[in-house]
Each structure stands twice: as structure tokens, then as C-alpha cells.
Design a protein around this motif. Structure first.
Motif, PDB file in Angstrom:
ATOM      1  N   GLY A  97       0.895  -1.454   0.332  1.00 22.88           N
ATOM      2  CA  GLY A  97       0.222  -0.004  -0.083  1.00 22.88           C
ATOM      3  C   GLY A  97       0.333   0.920   0.044  1.00 22.88           C
ATOM      4  N   PHE A  98       2.185   1.327   0.076  1.00 22.25           N
ATOM      5  CA  PHE A  98       2.908   2.394   0.803  1.00 22.25           C
ATOM      6  C   PHE A  98       3.372   2.343  -1.274  1.00 22.25           C
ATOM      7  N   THR A  99       3.267   1.988  -2.146  1.00 18.63           N
ATOM      8  CA  THR A  99       3.247   2.416  -3.326  1.00 18.63           C
ATOM      9  C   THR A  99       2.363   3.349  -4.231  1.00 18.63           C
ATOM     10  N   THR A 100       1.713   3.919  -3.015  1.00 17.41           N
ATOM     11  CA  THR A 100       0.469   5.256  -3.742  1.00 17.41           C
ATOM     12  C   THR A 100       1.560   6.476  -3.986  1.00 17.41           C
ATOM     13  N   PRO A 101       2.333   6.059  -3.439  1.00 15.39           N
ATOM     14  CA  PRO A 101       2.707   8.301  -4.044  1.00 15.39           C
ATOM     15  C   PRO A 101       3.675   7.466  -6.043  1.00 15.39           C
ATOM     16  N   ILE A 102       4.637   6.289  -4.914  1.00 17.25           N
ATOM     17  CA  ILE A 102       4.897   6.170  -6.608  1.00 17.25           C
ATOM     18  C   ILE A 102       3.833   6.259  -7.663  1.00 17.25           C
ATOM     19  N   PHE A 103       2.946   5.956  -7.574  1.00 17.11           N
ATOM     20  CA  PHE A 103       1.893   6.151  -8.287  1.00 17.11           C
ATOM     21  C   PHE A 103       0.883   6.823  -8.694  1.00 17.11           C
ATOM     22  N   ALA A 104       1.610   7.929  -7.948  1.00 18.43           N
ATOM     23  CA  ALA A 104       0.657   9.401  -8.178  1.00 18.43           C
ATOM     24  C   ALA A 104       1.836  10.061  -9.332  1.00 18.43           C
ATOM     25  N   VAL A 105       3.074   9.235  -8.524  1.00 14.15           N
ATOM     26  CA  VAL A 105       3.603   9.855  -9.735  1.00 14.15           C
ATOM     27  C   VAL A 105       3.747   9.755 -10.971  1.00 14.15           C
ATOM     28  N   ILE A 106       3.436   8.332 -11.634  1.00 13.44           N
ATOM     29  CA  ILE A 106       3.181   7.766 -13.270  1.00 13.44           C
ATOM     30  C   ILE A 106       2.536   8.180 -13.641  1.00 13.44           C
ATOM     31  N   LEU A 107       1.002   9.191 -12.708  1.00 13.92           N
ATOM     32  CA  LEU A 107      -0.439   9.408 -13.159  1.00 13.92           C
ATOM     33  C   LEU A 107      -0.079  10.965 -13.491  1.00 13.92           C
ATOM     34  N   SER A 108       0.754  11.615 -12.902  1.00 17.73           N
ATOM     35  CA  SER A 108       0.386  12.508 -12.792  1.00 17.73           C
ATOM     36  C   SER A 108       0.598  13.583 -14.193  1.00 17.73           C
ATOM     37  N   TRP A 121      11.476  10.545 -10.701  1.00 19.77           N
ATOM     38  CA  TRP A 121      12.103   9.336 -11.235  1.00 19.77           C
ATOM     39  C   TRP A 121      12.557   8.365 -10.604  1.00 19.77           C
ATOM     40  N   LEU A 122      13.743   8.583 -10.194  1.00 17.82           N
ATOM     41  CA  LEU A 122      14.300   8.154 -10.110  1.00 17.82           C
ATOM     42  C   LEU A 122      14.162   7.657  -8.123  1.00 17.82           C
ATOM     43  N   ALA A 123      12.522   8.027  -7.256  1.00 20.05           N
ATOM     44  CA  ALA A 123      12.083   8.051  -6.565  1.00 20.05           C
ATOM     45  C   ALA A 123      11.633   6.495  -7.271  1.00 20.05           C
ATOM     46  N   VAL A 124      10.901   6.585  -7.984  1.00 20.16           N
ATOM     47  CA  VAL A 124       9.997   5.290  -8.724  1.00 20.16           C
ATOM     48  C   VAL A 124      10.240   4.131  -8.503  1.00 20.16           C
ATOM     49  N   ALA A 272       9.086   9.165   0.290  1.00 23.03           N
ATOM     50  CA  ALA A 272       9.376  10.283   1.324  1.00 23.03           C
ATOM     51  C   ALA A 272      10.079  11.472   0.662  1.00 23.03           C
ATOM     52  N   VAL A 273      11.011  10.609  -0.265  1.00 18.27           N
ATOM     53  CA  VAL A 273      11.426  11.273  -1.515  1.00 18.27           C
ATOM     54  C   VAL A 273      10.427  12.722  -2.014  1.00 18.27           C
ATOM     55  N   ILE A 274       9.382  11.324  -3.015  1.00 17.82           N
ATOM     56  CA  ILE A 274       8.592  11.924  -3.895  1.00 17.82           C
ATOM     57  C   ILE A 274       7.768  12.699  -2.544  1.00 17.82           C
ATOM     58  N   ALA A 275       6.979  12.450  -1.480  1.00 16.37           N
ATOM     59  CA  ALA A 275       6.544  13.389  -0.665  1.00 16.37           C
ATOM     60  C   ALA A 275       7.443  14.847  -0.304  1.00 16.37           C
ATOM     61  N   TRP A 276       8.990  15.040  -0.090  1.00 17.10           N
ATOM     62  CA  TRP A 276       9.491  16.128   0.236  1.00 17.10           C
ATOM     63  C   TRP A 276       9.343  16.545  -1.219  1.00 17.10           C
ATOM     64  N   ARG A 277       9.682  15.995  -2.770  1.00 20.25           N
ATOM     65  CA  ARG A 277       9.711  16.933  -3.610  1.00 20.25           C
ATOM     66  C   ARG A 277       7.700  18.023  -3.671  1.00 20.25           C
ATOM     67  N   GLU A 278       7.199  17.262  -4.214  1.00 16.59           N
ATOM     68  CA  GLU A 278       5.986  17.063  -3.808  1.00 16.59           C
ATOM     69  C   GLU A 278       5.302  18.532  -2.409  1.00 16.59           C
ATOM     70  N   HIS A 279       6.645  18.484  -1.563  1.00 19.32           N
ATOM     71  CA  HIS A 279       6.114  19.739  -0.538  1.00 19.32           C
ATOM     72  C   HIS A 279       7.157  21.423  -1.550  1.00 19.32           C
ATOM     73  N   LEU A 280       8.240  20.615  -1.711  1.00 16.19           N
ATOM     74  CA  LEU A 280       9.329  21.990  -2.800  1.00 16.19           C
ATOM     75  C   LEU A 280       8.528  22.298  -3.597  1.00 16.19           C
ATOM     76  N   HIS A 281       7.699  22.004  -4.514  1.00 16.77           N
ATOM     77  CA  HIS A 281       6.936  22.054  -5.215  1.00 16.77           C
ATOM     78  C   HIS A 281       5.363  22.656  -5.136  1.00 16.77           C
ATOM     79  N   ASN A 282       5.048  22.631  -3.548  1.00 16.15           N
ATOM     80  CA  ASN A 282       3.638  23.082  -2.906  1.00 16.15           C
ATOM     81  C   ASN A 282       2.169  21.626  -3.616  1.00 16.15           C
ATOM     82  N   LYS A 283       2.555  21.047  -3.896  1.00 17.27           N
ATOM     83  CA  LYS A 283       1.503  20.256  -3.866  1.00 17.27           C
ATOM     84  C   LYS A 283       0.742  19.208  -2.753  1.00 17.27           C
ATOM     85  N   GLN A 284      -0.071  18.547  -2.905  1.00 11.84           N
ATOM     86  CA  GLN A 284      -0.596  17.415  -2.162  1.00 11.84           C
ATOM     87  C   GLN A 284      -1.129  16.322  -3.286  1.00 11.84           C
TER      88      GLN A 284
END
Length: 294
Positions: A97-108, A121-124, A272-284
């Protein structure tokens, strides 16, 4: 700190929900009925609470068709989210279930046409490497169907989060949660004549406990995001692995093998890396209401 506490408490409640669902299914209750009773208490709890406060008008919406589409997607997500722990040990299903952020990147990229840099992409790639380590293709430790359902749960929550992000522009979280439960319950009720049987007091306790835990968990998730940003509190979600491991050991005498302990940190690090990068981009990437896939 309050937001972190709320998110941690929400993770405990939702981990307990997964455990209760697995116990309920093993007691002999049909899976569609479990999903029905997961939703129904949410309708009455939210409606009752708002009625006492004289705030039922908060549930008014002009986007009922969008809520209906979200309900269909949410039900699909629930089948995967609650189906995974029935096919896998709790720790493994939680980790998938922790793969959600990974799929979120692909779907975005595919759906929102967003630009994703090399770090994400490296995080994915890191996350999917963790999946391979845990699943160990070619072995019998993880059933292929169980792995597919577990990954499907992560994918559906990511997909639903995109729709919930759109709904969140005009609807408050409480309304999104309510309409999901209110619209999906009648659809799930259609299966009851074919699957419902006589229940023992213990089974009724499990069914109602699942509904209450699901509602409380969603409210806690929503409250956590009122006091903190996603990137700040999402790290608490990974405590679910500790709760899943504890429940698996206490109730089913299951302990994750070495492959899970090796692969899980890779998936967690990727998220965690994806969440941090999203934070930097001001996205949820994972709104609280998206968790209604649980």
C-alpha cells in the motif's frame, strides 16, 4: 506536533480497521457485506453529528455526478485495499500500500501532464525495486494474485487522490467522505440478498467496529491536514508497518521474512522522497479523503 499526533492516531485506527476486516472475513462473513457495513455507519455518524450542530447544509453539493463517479472508483479501491490483507500477511499487504506515492507520480504525468524531474523518477525506480525484493518473482512466499491486489490498492488510492483533489476545490472533506459512503452503500446493498447469512454477536461486533473505525480514521486524517501539510505528516503513515507487524504476530503468529525488511525501506524511502519533492513544489499528492479507499 498536534498534526503529527493526529496522523499517527489515524494510522493506528486504520491499521486496526484492516486487522478487523481480516478477522471478519475469516469468521465467515462475505466480503461484499463487510464492505457494506464499512460504509453504512459513516453515513449515520456524519449525518447525526451535523444534525446535532444544525449544520446539515454543509453536505449540499452541485457536483453529485462527480461524487457518484468517485463512489464507483472508491468501491473499486476498497475491494483492492481490503482484499490485499485477505490474500497476504498484514505486513506485506501494508507495505504494498505504500506504493501510492509512486503511482501518483506516474499518474500525474499521464493524466495531469505534469513535468517530473529525475529525482522523483529515481524514487519511482527505487520503490519498484523494493516491490521486486518483497515479491521475489518466481518464489511462493508472495502469491502473485496477492501481490497484484496489493499493488492495485496503491494504484487505486493514487488514482482516487487525483479525483478528490479536483472535488476538494469546491467541496469540504466531510462532504466528500459522506457522499462516498451514502452513494456506495446502496450499490453494495444489492449484493446482500446473495451473500448475507445469520451472524453471531461476535461477527456483528466486528462488522460494526469496522464501520466506526473507518469513519473515525477518515475524520482523523482530515483533521491532521487542518493543522499540518501533507509532506509534514505523511511520514506517520509508515508507522502502519509496525502496527501490521504487531497485529500479525499477536493474532496470526506471522512475522515478515527478511525480504520484507529489505524491500520495505526502499518503498518507504521512495515515498518519503516523493512527498518531500511535492512539498517543495507546493503540491499535495494524497488528500485525506483519498483514504476512503480504506
Amino acid at each position: 506536533m498536534f498534526a503529527l499526533f493526529l496522523r499517527l492516531l489515524a494510522t493506528l485506527v486504520l491499521s486496526s480497521l484492516i486487522m478487523v476486516v481480516k478477522l471478519t472475513a475469516q469468521s465467515g462473513v462475505a466480503f461484499p457485506e463487510i464492505l457494506f457495513w464499512r460504509q453504512v455507519p459513516t453515513v449515520f455518524l456524519i449525518l447525526g453529528w451535523l444534525a446535532l450542530r444544525g449544520e446539515v447544509s454543509r453536505l449540499r453539493t452541485k457536483r453529485l455526478p462527480v461524487h457518484a463517479r468517485r463512489a464507483v472508483m472508491g468501491m473499486t479501491g476498497m475491494f483492492f485495499t481490503f482484499g490485499a490483507p485477505l490474500l497476504l500477511p498484514l505486513a506485506e499487504s501494508t507495505t504494498f500500500g505504500f506504493t501510492t506515492p509512486i503511482f501518483a507520480v506516474i499518474l500525474s504525468v499521464l493524466l495531469l501532464k505534469e513535468t517530473v524531474g529525475p529525482v522523483r523518477w529515481l524514487a519511482v525506480a527505487l520503490g519498484f525495486a523494493g516491490v521486486i525484493v518483497i515479491a521475489q518473482p518466481g518464489t511462493t512466499h508472495i502469491p502473485p494474485l496477492g501481490a497484484a491486489v496489493g499493488l492495485g490498492a496503491g494504484f487505486m488510492v493514487a488514482l482516487i487522490s487525483i479525483q478528490v483533489r479536483d472535488l476538494g476545490r469546491t467541496e469540504e472533506s466531510l462532504s466528500i467522505v459522506f457522499w462516498f459512503a451514502a452513494l456506495s452503500s446502496p450499490l453494495l446493498a444489492l449484493s446482500l440478498p446473495f451473500v448475507m447469512t445469520h451472524h453471531t454477536p461476535w461477527q456483528w461486533f466486528l462488522l460494526l467496529s469496522g464501520g466506526v473505525l473507518g469513519c473515525v480514521g477518515q475524520i482523523l486524517l482530515t483533521a491532521a491536514l487542518r493543522y499540518g501539510q501533507v509532506a509534514a505528516v505523511v511520514v506517520m503513515d509508515y508507522s502502519a508497518l509496525a502496527w501490521a507487524t504487531l497485529y500479525g504476530w499477536l493474532i496470526w503468529d506471522e512475522l515478515p521474512p527478511a525480504s520484507t525488511w529489505l524491500g520495505a525501506p526502499l518503498i518507504i524511502a521512495a515515498g518519503a522522497v516523493i512527498a518531500w519533492r511535492e512539498h517543495l513544489h507546493n503540491k499535495q499528492i494524497s488528500p485525506a479523503a483519498a483514504s476512503s479507499g480504506e
